[in-house]
Design a protein around this motif. Sequence first.
Motif, PDB file in Angstrom:
ATOM      1  N   UNK A 297     -23.771  11.528  16.560  1.00  0.00           N
ATOM      2  CA  UNK A 297     -23.194  12.211  17.715  1.00  0.00           C
ATOM      3  C   UNK A 297     -21.757  11.726  17.873  1.00  0.00           C
ATOM      4  N   UNK A 298     -20.824  12.651  17.886  1.00  0.00           N
ATOM      5  CA  UNK A 298     -19.414  12.286  17.993  1.00  0.00           C
ATOM      6  C   UNK A 298     -18.964  12.098  19.436  1.00  0.00           C
ATOM      7  N   UNK A 299     -19.746  12.594  20.378  1.00  0.00           N
ATOM      8  CA  UNK A 299     -19.356  12.500  21.791  1.00  0.00           C
ATOM      9  C   UNK A 299     -20.576  12.238  22.666  1.00  0.00           C
ATOM     10  N   UNK A 300     -21.226  11.134  22.424  1.00  0.00           N
ATOM     11  CA  UNK A 300     -22.380  10.732  23.228  1.00  0.00           C
ATOM     12  C   UNK A 300     -21.904  10.281  24.601  1.00  0.00           C
ATOM     13  N   UNK A 301     -22.467  10.890  25.657  1.00  0.00           N
ATOM     14  CA  UNK A 301     -22.019  10.547  26.996  1.00  0.00           C
ATOM     15  C   UNK A 301     -22.565   9.194  27.424  1.00  0.00           C
ATOM     16  N   UNK A 302     -21.697   8.391  28.009  1.00  0.00           N
ATOM     17  CA  UNK A 302     -22.052   7.075  28.508  1.00  0.00           C
ATOM     18  C   UNK A 302     -22.258   7.134  30.024  1.00  0.00           C
ATOM     19  N   UNK A 303     -22.722   6.029  30.588  1.00  0.00           N
ATOM     20  CA  UNK A 303     -23.063   6.006  32.015  1.00  0.00           C
ATOM     21  C   UNK A 303     -21.872   6.325  32.908  1.00  0.00           C
ATOM     22  N   UNK A 304     -20.664   5.974  32.478  1.00  0.00           N
ATOM     23  CA  UNK A 304     -19.482   6.198  33.327  1.00  0.00           C
ATOM     24  C   UNK A 304     -18.844   7.571  33.119  1.00  0.00           C
ATOM     25  N   UNK A 305     -19.451   8.390  32.254  1.00  0.00           N
ATOM     26  CA  UNK A 305     -18.919   9.725  32.004  1.00  0.00           C
ATOM     27  C   UNK A 305     -18.013   9.830  30.802  1.00  0.00           C
ATOM     28  N   UNK A 306     -17.577   8.709  30.254  1.00  0.00           N
ATOM     29  CA  UNK A 306     -16.820   8.748  29.002  1.00  0.00           C
ATOM     30  C   UNK A 306     -17.777   9.075  27.857  1.00  0.00           C
ATOM     31  N   UNK A 307     -17.228   9.412  26.710  1.00  0.00           N
ATOM     32  CA  UNK A 307     -18.069   9.672  25.539  1.00  0.00           C
ATOM     33  C   UNK A 307     -17.597   8.821  24.375  1.00  0.00           C
ATOM     34  N   UNK A 308     -18.491   8.653  23.392  1.00  0.00           N
ATOM     35  CA  UNK A 308     -18.169   7.778  22.260  1.00  0.00           C
ATOM     36  C   UNK A 308     -18.997   8.158  21.042  1.00  0.00           C
ATOM     37  N   UNK A 309     -18.581   7.655  19.899  1.00  0.00           N
ATOM     38  CA  UNK A 309     -19.329   7.840  18.659  1.00  0.00           C
ATOM     39  C   UNK A 309     -20.645   7.071  18.745  1.00  0.00           C
ATOM     40  N   UNK A 310     -21.724   7.711  18.302  1.00  0.00           N
ATOM     41  CA  UNK A 310     -23.075   7.157  18.470  1.00  0.00           C
ATOM     42  C   UNK A 310     -23.861   7.310  17.175  1.00  0.00           C
ATOM     43  N   UNK A 311     -24.667   6.306  16.877  1.00  0.00           N
ATOM     44  CA  UNK A 311     -25.531   6.319  15.694  1.00  0.00           C
ATOM     45  C   UNK A 311     -26.972   6.164  16.146  1.00  0.00           C
TER      46      UNK A 311
END
Length: 359
Positions: A116-130
């Motif tokens: 996932x190239x834009x996995x949403x995090x708890x604060x609303x930002x997104x990040x690369x995810x494996x």
Amino acid sequence: MQMGFRWFGETNDTVSLDHIRQIPGVTGIVWSLHDMPAGEEWPMDKILHVRDQAARAGLNIDVVESVNVHEDIKLGLPSRSVYIENYKKTIEKLAQVGVKVICYNFMPVFDWLRTDLRKEMADGSTALFYERSKIEDIDPFELVERINANSELTMPGWEPERLAHLTSLFEAYKDVTEDNLWDNLAYFLNEIIPVAARHNIKMAIHPDDPPWPVFGLPRIITGQANLRRFLKLHDSPFNGITLCSGSLGANPANDIIGMIHEFADRIPFAHIRNVRVYENGDFIETSHRTADGTVDIAGIVQAYHDIGFAGYARPDHGRHLWGEVCRPGYGLYDRALGIMYLWGVWDAAERRAEKQVKP
């Protein structure tokens, strides 16, 4: 420590050189000719164009990432000789414009893997995810389609023209073992390191990302023991490591601080980034702040300070913040924040060292 910032070029990046020059302490770009297929000799006019652009912004081009290694070299095919000669010629040209370090990797087929190239995090930002279970179950062709459908900007290591030959690549690697890959890497090093040494360029291999086999493909640059073996393949100060805390940090068993101390004189380039690793083997890329992940970023920066690290570093991947539209992992905001965190830890280490030497 000399801080750089990865830049993909004026028509291939949402971040401009004017943005980069405003980040405190950044003195150079980490660059490449991203339109050049692996194995091709780089044209001098394109190299000079990047040099001139950077110079106008007051930035150096000391570090290139990457001069990609053709798959025929990794496979040890007879045709590798042509691509190795092209590689040597590119090294010679890069030396003419003052390049000091070339980062590259020796990963079969895929340079890196995420689900996932834009996995949403708890604060609303997104990040690369494996997500480990997805990698175990997914068809690699489906993953390629997913990665290349997520952005108009090419992802490094996932260039469509190369991955169009995925079927034949998997067929070519079906009988390639780790030992075969080690042999082919040794052959490559023995060919190029003497050329790099003559031109005062340090070659710096990047660890495998993630640092374990995927889709049945062998991976060998995965941890401390294998890095030790790698450095012995061609024992030269010009044969070095791009020590990536994020790639290696995906495996909590990796002692990155120990690696910094052991390989101190063979690390010309460092990628410093954080990941949070979960018990099931999943991981997500976080802010650079130590508390946000499972990698001891503060301890890593302290270790670099302890060894008197004068090489090059960059913040590597970042989250996607504040609605920024950017290449996944390569926005401006979080990488700039990361740099300031790294400088803060470095400055604190400097202050402690000054106090210790005062009478």
